[in-house]
Design an enzyme around this catalytic site. Structure first.
Site: not given
Ligand code: IVH
Length: 693
Positions: A88-89, A119, A121, A419, A422, A435, A441
């Site tokens: 792992s890191l 780079e 990860k 809608c 309106c 609408c 609208c």
């Protein structure tokens, strides 16, 4: 760096430590096995750092289960031994921590690191791919680092991991399998179509997919190589591989046809100094929001084989590489509601309302949901815990619900039936709902707004009537109302002679509204009702206002450098509509106000009107002559009488008009010794400024 999580909390005692270890181990097991966990990455990292801090202070209490010092948080899966441990890191979270780490590495080497490789990860799952004579023979997960699971069945679904290389090389390539944003969206669409639950995020999707064997559908993933090592019997690439620099290895792997990050917006680069590394780290971090795949940090490695060999490795991670973690851009929060907004062209777009969550240094409360189909495809429900992604300036988005956190209390999301702007019908024939009035609208909504109580106040002109007028082609903006004829009105459904006459009378009255209300009706961007009043009082006439440049507009209290040019531009754009209103005989002056030049002279002479120079707050219910006045109208009265309306009581308040049920504002006025008037007393003071009808 902005938003870095640097915890200063500590675990108080051994029981808290034991509980933290248990939570972390469970989360790690779930994360590495199914790719999901109740903890997001950020929460997991914070927990592990707390555990680490406790262990440093109490080395004799370290529990065998502790995730520190273990690959994959100790989650053991799989039985295919790795040729060399898949490590792992270690992590750093800031420039300072990074500088400390490089210094300690260089101290260990007794010399500066010859060259660094920097780079992205990649945020996916580590796998080892074994090639023999150019053929991909086995694909293995990291597992616990010493042995992993055989996932060779996934070969063929992973872009960038070819079944055959361009040359018959024998070696093991290591890298990350992930889902790009696009692959993730596709995967969830396919999955929910097949009745499955959506993956919460791309990483989760890659983990689940890599392991799945008997799915009736396939979904794509992408491989990015970040290293390679020789295998027994290695051919050309394996020969002397141990002496290659890391960057040469990546180039060679790419030349053989395996995908690396070289062709992305964030290719691996080498750097000669720690400063150069830091600069590159910041470049990659800045590009993160636009990347089509997830990264959770930047990996910095010593590039030369010799530096790597001499630095060596611990049980969990190499000493020659470090993960420079970026702040989490993904958090789990609750979906509270969905709002439906109508755009300029009539498109009805849903927007998610979230329980506020802090992501990458800002509080996120809303997220885009592209269209109704998107909601269905993601199987979202109200009350769901959702994974939210937000990086840099991009608009936050919901990736998916975290299905395993469902309680059963979640509710379906209701789609609008009309809608929301309106009230007209919705055209749902396309993915994006619209609408049926399209751009009209907005016409309906803006006319309905202009004639509202606090603007032109035309009685008998509700949204339904406005829709009728627009549909009949009688009006295209609110200026057209002023030229409507009785005959035209009588052609409308449900419009009798009395209604027509009443409406015409209402329209006629609106013609004499003060300039402040005309401005409010125009809906000038950046101004509300009270700003419209201030502008109207300042300029007194529309002509004065339209002749003003940004500097002049900025002289109005509350208008700053940013807003002034917007208002000037808006007014220019509204020019034709204003001209139409003028032609229709609409009043364009503010009663009682004096144009700027004269106003300045008057200002020099001191405040005028019964409330001249006073700041007035109105609270509680108005009675007597003021009973019918809305708050907006009360504010108009105050300003007409020369005062300034305010909504909060402070030392600077001159007068509080306290009506029935006045609460905390009245109490505060009493505390501060501010003068208080009843509505009746006030009505007498401002009698001349009261509305006439
Ligand atoms: S190098 C011995 N490079 O991050 C060095 N790892 O948190 C091993 N990862 O286990 C890793 N991008 O799964 C390396 N460019 C990159 C990486 C990378 C993502 C993953 C990898 C590793 C994990 C550690």
């Amino acid at each position: 760096m902005k938003g870095m999580t640097n915890t200063s909390a500590v675990l108080a005692h051994s029981a808290a430590y034991a509980e933290a270890v248990q939570t972390a181990t469970r989360a790690a097991a779930a994360y590495y096995a199914q790719g999901d966990s109740a903890l997001d990455d950020d929460a997991y990292d914070r927990l592990v750092r707390l555990i680490e801090a406790y262990e440093q202070e109490h080395p004799d209490e370290v529990l065998p289960d502790s995730p520190t010092g273990k690959v994959a948080g100790g989650a053991a899966v799989g039985d295919v031994p790795h040729t060399a441990a898949m490590l792992s890191l270690d992590n750093v979270f800031s420039a300072e921590q990074f500088a400390t780490w490089t210094a300690s590495l260089e101290r260990r080497l007794g010399r500066p690191v010859e060259r660094w490789s920097v780079e992205p990860k990649l945020d996916g799952l580590a796998v080892a791919a074994r090639y023999r004579q150019g053929r991909l023979v086995r694909l293995i997960t990291r597992g616990d680092g010493t042995a992993g699971e055989d996932v060779s069945h996934a070969v063929g679904t992973i872009v960038g991991l070819p079944g055959e290389l361009t040359e018959p090389a024998t070696f093991e390539v290591r890298g990350e399998v992930l889902m790009t944003t696009e692959q993730f969206e596709k995967a969830n669409a396919v999955r929910t179509e097949h009745g499955g639950e959506p993956f919460a995020n791309p990483r989760n999707g890659a983990a689940g997919t890599l392991r799945a064997k008997d799915r009736p559908y396939t979904v794509e993933m992408t491989f990015f190589a970040y290293g390679a090592l020789p295998l027994p019997g290695s051919g050309e690439l394996g020969e002397g591989l141990g002496e290659w620099t890391h960057s040469d290895i990546l180039r060679r792997v790419a030349a053989l046809g395996v995908h690396t990050a070289a062709d992305t917006a964030v290719p691996p680069r080498t750097a000669a100094t720690v400063q150069e590394v830091q600069a590159r780290v910041e470049e990659i971090a800045a590009l993160r929001p636009e990347l089509p795949f997830g990264i959770d940090g930047i990996v910095v490695k010593a590039d030369s084989a010799e530096d790597q060999r001499e630095a060596g490795a611990g049980s969990r991670a190499p000493r020659w590489a470090i993960a420079y973690k970026l702040p989490a851009v993904e958090k789990v929060t609750r979906l509270i509601a969905v709002e439906w907004n109508v755009g300029r062209t009539g498109i009805i777009a849903p927007r998610a309302v979230l329980e506020p969550v802090e992501i990458d240094g800002s509080t996120v409360t809303y997220a885009t949901l592209h269209n109704p189909a998107d909601i269905t495809r993601r199987d979202l429900r109200l009350g769901d815990q959702v994974m939210v992604y937000k990086a840099g300036d991009i608009i936050p988005r919901i990736e998916a619900p975290v299905a395993h956190l469902r309680t059963g209390e979640e509710q379906p999301i209701a789609f609008p039936e009309a809608c929301p702007q309106c009230g007209s019908e919705i055209d749902a024939s396309e993915q994006r709902w619209r609408c049926v009035r399209g751009r009209n609208c907005r016409v309906v909504a803006s006319i309905a707004y202009a004639v509202g109580r606090d603007q032109l106040d035309i009685e008998g002109l509700g949204t339904t009537r406005v829709v009728q007028l627009v549909d009949a082609g009688l009006v295209t903006d609110f200026a057209d109302l002023f030229t409507l004829t009785r005959e035209q009105l009588l052609t409308l459904d449900r419009m009798g002679e009395t209604s027509a006459d009443n409406l015409l009378a209402g329209i006629d009255r609106a013609r004499t509204q003060p300039l402040s209300r005309v401005l409010a009706a125009l809906g000038v961007r950046g101004t509300g009702r009270s700003m419209s009043r201030r502008i109207a009082r300042h300029f007194a006439t529309m002509d004065h206002l339209r002749a003003a440049d940004a500097d002049a507009v900025q002289r109005v209290e509350g208008i700053g450098v940013e807003k002034a040019p917007v208002i000037v531009a808006e007014l220019a754009e509204l020019g034709p509509l204003i001209a139409k209103l003028v032609a229709a005989g609409v009043n364009m002056t503010e009663p009682g106000a004096t144009p700027p030049a004269e106003a300045e002279e008057e200002a020099a002479a001191g405040p005028t009107g019964p409330l001249g120079g006073m700041t007035v707050v109105v609270t509680g219910a108005m009675t007597g002559p003021l009973e019918k006045l809305s708050r907006n109208q009360m504010n108009e009265v105050i300003e007409r009488a020369g005062g300034k309306a305010s909504s909060s009581v402070s030392k600077r308040t001159s007068l509080v008009v306290a009506g029935e049920n006045a609460g905390s504002k009245r109490a505060k006025a009493e505390d501060l010794g501010v003068r208080i008037a009843t509505p009746d007393e006030f009505a007498v003071m401002v009698a001349d400024a009261l509305p006439t009808s």
